[in-house]
Motif scaffolding. Structure first.
Motif, PDB file in Angstrom:
ATOM      1  N   PHE A   1      13.850  20.012  23.134  1.00 46.99           N
ATOM      2  CA  PHE A   1      12.550  20.305  23.759  1.00 46.99           C
ATOM      3  C   PHE A   1      11.432  19.578  23.035  1.00 46.99           C
ATOM      4  O   PHE A   1      10.608  18.894  23.660  1.00 46.99           O
ATOM      5  CB  PHE A   1      12.297  21.815  23.754  1.00 46.99           C
ATOM      6  N   TRP A   2      11.368  19.721  21.720  1.00 47.79           N
ATOM      7  CA  TRP A   2      10.260  19.131  20.969  1.00 47.79           C
ATOM      8  C   TRP A   2      10.328  17.610  20.954  1.00 47.79           C
ATOM      9  O   TRP A   2       9.304  16.930  21.080  1.00 47.79           O
ATOM     10  CB  TRP A   2      10.241  19.681  19.542  1.00 47.79           C
TER      11      TRP A   2
ATOM     12  N   ARG B   1       9.116  23.304  29.351  1.00 56.02           N
ATOM     13  CA  ARG B   1       9.595  24.507  28.670  1.00 56.02           C
ATOM     14  C   ARG B   1      10.591  25.263  29.549  1.00 56.02           C
ATOM     15  O   ARG B   1      11.644  25.717  29.089  1.00 56.02           O
ATOM     16  CB  ARG B   1       8.408  25.399  28.328  1.00 56.02           C
TER      17      ARG B   1
ATOM     18  N   GLU C   1      16.172  23.691  21.358  1.00 57.96           N
ATOM     19  CA  GLU C   1      14.799  23.627  20.843  1.00 57.96           C
ATOM     20  C   GLU C   1      14.476  22.261  20.271  1.00 57.96           C
ATOM     21  O   GLU C   1      13.364  21.732  20.483  1.00 57.96           O
ATOM     22  CB  GLU C   1      14.598  24.706  19.766  1.00 57.96           C
ATOM     23  N   LEU C   2      15.413  21.670  19.567  1.00 53.51           N
ATOM     24  CA  LEU C   2      15.197  20.326  19.019  1.00 53.51           C
ATOM     25  C   LEU C   2      14.982  19.322  20.151  1.00 53.51           C
ATOM     26  O   LEU C   2      14.079  18.475  20.083  1.00 53.51           O
ATOM     27  CB  LEU C   2      16.404  19.919  18.169  1.00 53.51           C
TER      28      LEU C   2
ATOM     29  N   LEU D   1       9.384  16.427  24.456  1.00 60.05           N
ATOM     30  CA  LEU D   1       7.973  16.722  24.727  1.00 60.05           C
ATOM     31  C   LEU D   1       7.084  15.656  24.094  1.00 60.05           C
ATOM     32  O   LEU D   1       6.135  15.167  24.721  1.00 60.05           O
ATOM     33  CB  LEU D   1       7.611  18.103  24.188  1.00 60.05           C
ATOM     34  N   LEU D   2       7.389  15.286  22.869  1.00 59.70           N
ATOM     35  CA  LEU D   2       6.614  14.240  22.205  1.00 59.70           C
ATOM     36  C   LEU D   2       6.755  12.913  22.953  1.00 59.70           C
ATOM     37  O   LEU D   2       5.784  12.165  23.102  1.00 59.70           O
ATOM     38  CB  LEU D   2       7.084  14.089  20.756  1.00 59.70           C
TER      39      LEU D   2
ATOM     40  N   ARG E   1       3.960  20.522  30.271  1.00 63.27           N
ATOM     41  CA  ARG E   1       4.556  21.300  29.180  1.00 63.27           C
ATOM     42  C   ARG E   1       5.222  22.565  29.710  1.00 63.27           C
ATOM     43  O   ARG E   1       6.310  22.943  29.266  1.00 63.27           O
ATOM     44  CB  ARG E   1       3.488  21.664  28.149  1.00 63.27           C
TER      45      ARG E   1
ATOM     46  N   ASN F   1       4.585  13.074  26.079  1.00 59.66           N
ATOM     47  CA  ASN F   1       3.165  12.928  25.730  1.00 59.66           C
ATOM     48  C   ASN F   1       2.821  11.472  25.452  1.00 59.66           C
ATOM     49  O   ASN F   1       1.731  10.995  25.808  1.00 59.66           O
ATOM     50  CB  ASN F   1       2.833  13.785  24.507  1.00 59.66           C
TER      51      ASN F   1
ATOM     52  N   HIS G   1      14.076  23.633  29.593  1.00 59.99           N
ATOM     53  CA  HIS G   1      14.888  23.883  28.403  1.00 59.99           C
ATOM     54  C   HIS G   1      15.281  25.360  28.293  1.00 59.99           C
ATOM     55  O   HIS G   1      16.384  25.668  27.823  1.00 59.99           O
ATOM     56  CB  HIS G   1      14.154  23.385  27.154  1.00 59.99           C
TER      57      HIS G   1
END
Length: 297
Positions: free
Chosen positions: A282-283, A250, A279-280, A286-287, A246, A290, A253
């Motif tokens: 990144f999330w 981060r 930011e969009l 990231l998901l 993570r 994971n 990005h």
């Protein structure tokens, strides 16, 4: 002669191969400054335990990021008039790399950054060896659509601007022009960035600082060149892992937006839109990362 700077973080699996590969180049090395960025494994102990024939200065530090680690390394450089070879701890140098890089710098006074090709363990060339400098439109498409974007629109397209020959070395090796390369292996002319001062922009924590340096070189009247010699090995992801942690995700990005803000921004409205897009991404990614970790068990 050159100084060699290395910034490491949890590289116990690769540090031996790197430091031993430098042994073949030791007569061209003034000093090796090795900064450990707060490793929690045996990186430092392994480095200290090696029997090597060049001067190795190990600096232990907290983790200040890639650019910050190089800023710490600059404190260990005594002869700032020598070129600086920046190396990742997951690189294994091929024979003659250092002498050819030095010869390339001597062949062109406007050559600010020189590199050699990097390949992965499968022999495929690292796409970051030859890069274009990011442009807003194509970078946005690549960020959204990934590898389905046509290769010629990617900043790491692998062949950008490498058709212009800058020089031919004594053994016939060509030095070709590229727009940008990776910070994993860069030899830097001291008149562009002296080794006893910060080399990379410390606004970047990790990622992006190498592209910024290549852009700065062009802005300051220097070129970037690749010596078409035997490739060196690059074991990518040794520090950041894959999928990225993570923290490194981060940082990646953040670097996208920092590079945009410094070099591509044209209006406040555009800036808000780009920040939201980063930011969009990144999330969403990231998901996805994971999910990959869970599937791997």
């Amino acid at each position: 002669m050159c100084n060699v700077l290395i910034v490491a973080f949890n590289n116990e699996k690769t540090v031996v191969r790197l430091l031993e590969s430098l042994e073949a180049h030791r007569r061209f090395i003034r000093k090796v400054v090795f900064v450990d960025n707060g490793s929690t494994d045996a990186t430092v102990e392994i480095a200290r335990g090696l029997t090597i024939g060049y001067e190795l200065n190990i600096i232990e530090s907290i983790n200040t990021g890639f650019a910050g680690g190089y800023a710490s390394a600059s404190a260990g450089v005594l002869d700032a008039d020598l070129p600086t070879l920046c190396l990742n701890p997951d690189v294994e140098l091929a024979e003659d790399s250092v002498v050819l890089l030095l010869e390339a710098l001597n062949s062109r006074l406007d050559l600010g950054i020189a590199t050699v090709p990097l390949v992965g363990q499968d022999g495929t060339e690292d796409s970051a060896s030859r890069r274009t400098l990011p442009q807003l439109g194509s970078s946005a498409l690549y960020g959204i659509l990934g590898k389905i974007v046509p290769r010629n629109l990617r900043y790491n397209n692998g062949s950008a601007d490498s058709s212009k020959k800058l020089a031919t070395l004594q053994d016939g090796t060509a030095v070709n022009q590229i727009q940008a390369t990776t910070g994993a292996l860069m030899m830097i002319r001291p008149s562009f960035r002296p080794g006893n001062a910060p080399i990379f922009d410390t606004d970047y924590w990790m990622y992006g600082e190498d592209l910024q340096l290549c852009l700065d070189a062009a802005t300051e009247g220097y070129t970037v060149g690749i010596v078409e010699a035997r490739p060196s090995l690059h074991l990518k992801g040794a520090s950041s892992g894959w999928p990225r942690s993570r923290a490194s995700h981060r940082a990646f990005h953040d670097a996208l937006y920092i590079y945009y803000s410094k070099n591509l921004r044209t209006s406040a409205l555009q800036s808000y839109a780009v920040h939201a897009g980063v930011e969009l991404r990144f999330w969403a990614t990231l998901l996805g990362g994971n999910l990959v970790r869970r599937l791997r068990g």
